[in-house]
Design a protein around this motif. Sequence first.
Motif, PDB file in Angstrom:
ATOM      1  N   GLU A 139      40.543  35.504  40.443  1.00  0.00           N
ATOM      2  CA  GLU A 139      39.106  35.681  40.628  1.00  0.00           C
ATOM      3  C   GLU A 139      38.687  35.275  42.034  1.00  0.00           C
ATOM      4  O   GLU A 139      37.848  35.935  42.661  1.00  0.00           O
ATOM      5  CB  GLU A 139      38.349  34.858  39.585  1.00  0.00           C
ATOM      6  N   SER A 140      39.254  34.188  42.550  1.00  0.00           N
ATOM      7  CA  SER A 140      38.928  33.735  43.901  1.00  0.00           C
ATOM      8  C   SER A 140      39.375  34.761  44.939  1.00  0.00           C
ATOM      9  O   SER A 140      38.666  35.014  45.920  1.00  0.00           O
ATOM     10  CB  SER A 140      39.589  32.381  44.181  1.00  0.00           C
ATOM     11  N   LEU A 141      40.556  35.355  44.732  1.00  0.00           N
ATOM     12  CA  LEU A 141      41.047  36.364  45.667  1.00  0.00           C
ATOM     13  C   LEU A 141      40.166  37.607  45.649  1.00  0.00           C
ATOM     14  O   LEU A 141      39.858  38.178  46.702  1.00  0.00           O
ATOM     15  CB  LEU A 141      42.486  36.736  45.325  1.00  0.00           C
ATOM     16  N   ARG A 142      39.743  38.033  44.442  1.00  0.00           N
ATOM     17  CA  ARG A 142      38.843  39.190  44.356  1.00  0.00           C
ATOM     18  C   ARG A 142      37.530  38.908  45.063  1.00  0.00           C
ATOM     19  O   ARG A 142      37.001  39.765  45.788  1.00  0.00           O
ATOM     20  CB  ARG A 142      38.595  39.546  42.887  1.00  0.00           C
ATOM     21  N   SER A 143      36.993  37.725  44.865  1.00  0.00           N
ATOM     22  CA  SER A 143      35.735  37.356  45.518  1.00  0.00           C
ATOM     23  C   SER A 143      35.890  37.320  47.035  1.00  0.00           C
ATOM     24  O   SER A 143      35.012  37.779  47.774  1.00  0.00           O
ATOM     25  CB  SER A 143      35.262  35.989  44.997  1.00  0.00           C
ATOM     26  N   ALA A 144      37.026  36.794  47.500  1.00  0.00           N
ATOM     27  CA  ALA A 144      37.262  36.732  48.945  1.00  0.00           C
ATOM     28  C   ALA A 144      37.383  38.129  49.542  1.00  0.00           C
ATOM     29  O   ALA A 144      36.873  38.397  50.640  1.00  0.00           O
ATOM     30  CB  ALA A 144      38.535  35.927  49.226  1.00  0.00           C
ATOM     31  N   ARG A 145      38.044  39.042  48.817  1.00  0.00           N
ATOM     32  CA  ARG A 145      38.173  40.423  49.308  1.00  0.00           C
ATOM     33  C   ARG A 145      36.813  41.097  49.381  1.00  0.00           C
ATOM     34  O   ARG A 145      36.527  41.848  50.326  1.00  0.00           O
ATOM     35  CB  ARG A 145      39.116  41.207  48.405  1.00  0.00           C
ATOM     36  N   LEU A 146      35.960  40.856  48.391  1.00  0.00           N
ATOM     37  CA  LEU A 146      34.621  41.440  48.405  1.00  0.00           C
ATOM     38  C   LEU A 146      33.813  40.920  49.585  1.00  0.00           C
ATOM     39  O   LEU A 146      33.113  41.681  50.266  1.00  0.00           O
ATOM     40  CB  LEU A 146      33.898  41.134  47.088  1.00  0.00           C
ATOM     41  N   ARG A 147      33.902  39.600  49.832  1.00  0.00           N
ATOM     42  CA  ARG A 147      33.174  39.018  50.969  1.00  0.00           C
ATOM     43  C   ARG A 147      33.694  39.582  52.278  1.00  0.00           C
ATOM     44  O   ARG A 147      32.919  39.872  53.194  1.00  0.00           O
ATOM     45  CB  ARG A 147      33.293  37.495  50.949  1.00  0.00           C
ATOM     46  N   ALA A 148      35.017  39.726  52.381  1.00  0.00           N
ATOM     47  CA  ALA A 148      35.606  40.268  53.606  1.00  0.00           C
ATOM     48  C   ALA A 148      35.163  41.708  53.830  1.00  0.00           C
ATOM     49  O   ALA A 148      34.857  42.119  54.962  1.00  0.00           O
ATOM     50  CB  ALA A 148      37.131  40.181  53.546  1.00  0.00           C
ATOM     51  N   GLY A 149      35.128  42.497  52.738  1.00  0.00           N
ATOM     52  CA  GLY A 149      34.678  43.885  52.863  1.00  0.00           C
ATOM     53  C   GLY A 149      33.230  43.978  53.283  1.00  0.00           C
ATOM     54  O   GLY A 149      32.858  44.800  54.129  1.00  0.00           O
ATOM     55  N   THR A 150      32.383  43.107  52.720  1.00  0.00           N
ATOM     56  CA  THR A 150      30.968  43.089  53.085  1.00  0.00           C
ATOM     57  C   THR A 150      30.800  42.701  54.545  1.00  0.00           C
ATOM     58  O   THR A 150      29.999  43.306  55.281  1.00  0.00           O
ATOM     59  CB  THR A 150      30.205  42.101  52.189  1.00  0.00           C
ATOM     60  N   LEU A 151      31.557  41.705  54.990  1.00  0.00           N
ATOM     61  CA  LEU A 151      31.484  41.277  56.380  1.00  0.00           C
ATOM     62  C   LEU A 151      31.950  42.380  57.318  1.00  0.00           C
ATOM     63  O   LEU A 151      31.327  42.648  58.362  1.00  0.00           O
ATOM     64  CB  LEU A 151      32.340  40.018  56.579  1.00  0.00           C
TER      65      LEU A 151
END
Length: 217
Positions: A139-151
């Motif tokens: 879950e943490s990795l998915r959240s980090a990927r989403l934040r990275a994509g948004t950034l």
Amino acid sequence: MARVVHGLQALDADPDPVLVLLQGIGDVLVPAAADRCVVELFPREGRAGMRTEHGGDVAERLTPIFAPPARSATARRLVRRRDRVSVGFVTAGLAEPSSRGSVTCRWDDGHVPTEQEAELIQLVVDHCVLVLYRQRLAESLRSARLRAGTLQNGVRDTLQTGAAVGVLMARYGLSQERATDLLHRSALSGGRSMGETGETVLRTGELPGGIRPPAGP
């Protein structure tokens, strides 16, 4: 042992990490390894927790508990007594605060748990905690990927907007402020983002919809 292994395999696919600990442990251990099992889980220090009971004359029961966990149950340790085996555990925190809990197994008819039975229970608890850790990590990795994509999208939109403003300034002799305002108004009228509008300007050299800057300085 085969029933325990089969139960652990089923837990690996469980989408709910909390139920893996609260109900999954009991489902695996009763009746394959013990006659009764009580699991207590406190998601946060000092907060209300949950308790499940398995086996005996009790159908699987899930109830809230409000007393803090016993200090002896908060460390990762194994205690084997004549009539029971208790295992305390602490889960990894990751994105959430650490969870603390305990698993207590009992046997009917005066059975005294062996060292091997105690070690098996410890292995089951360790496996369930590992399942929870793995799910939280995913879950943490998915959240980090989403934040990275948004950034990444935000940086791209900013670069496209700045470049489009420069194109408008050069093409129409506008100041940076007027070119930015024109791009903004064009984006609003077309229901598009500044980045999308800027991408059109960069691709065509024109604002969407044939918009032109007003005449005059």
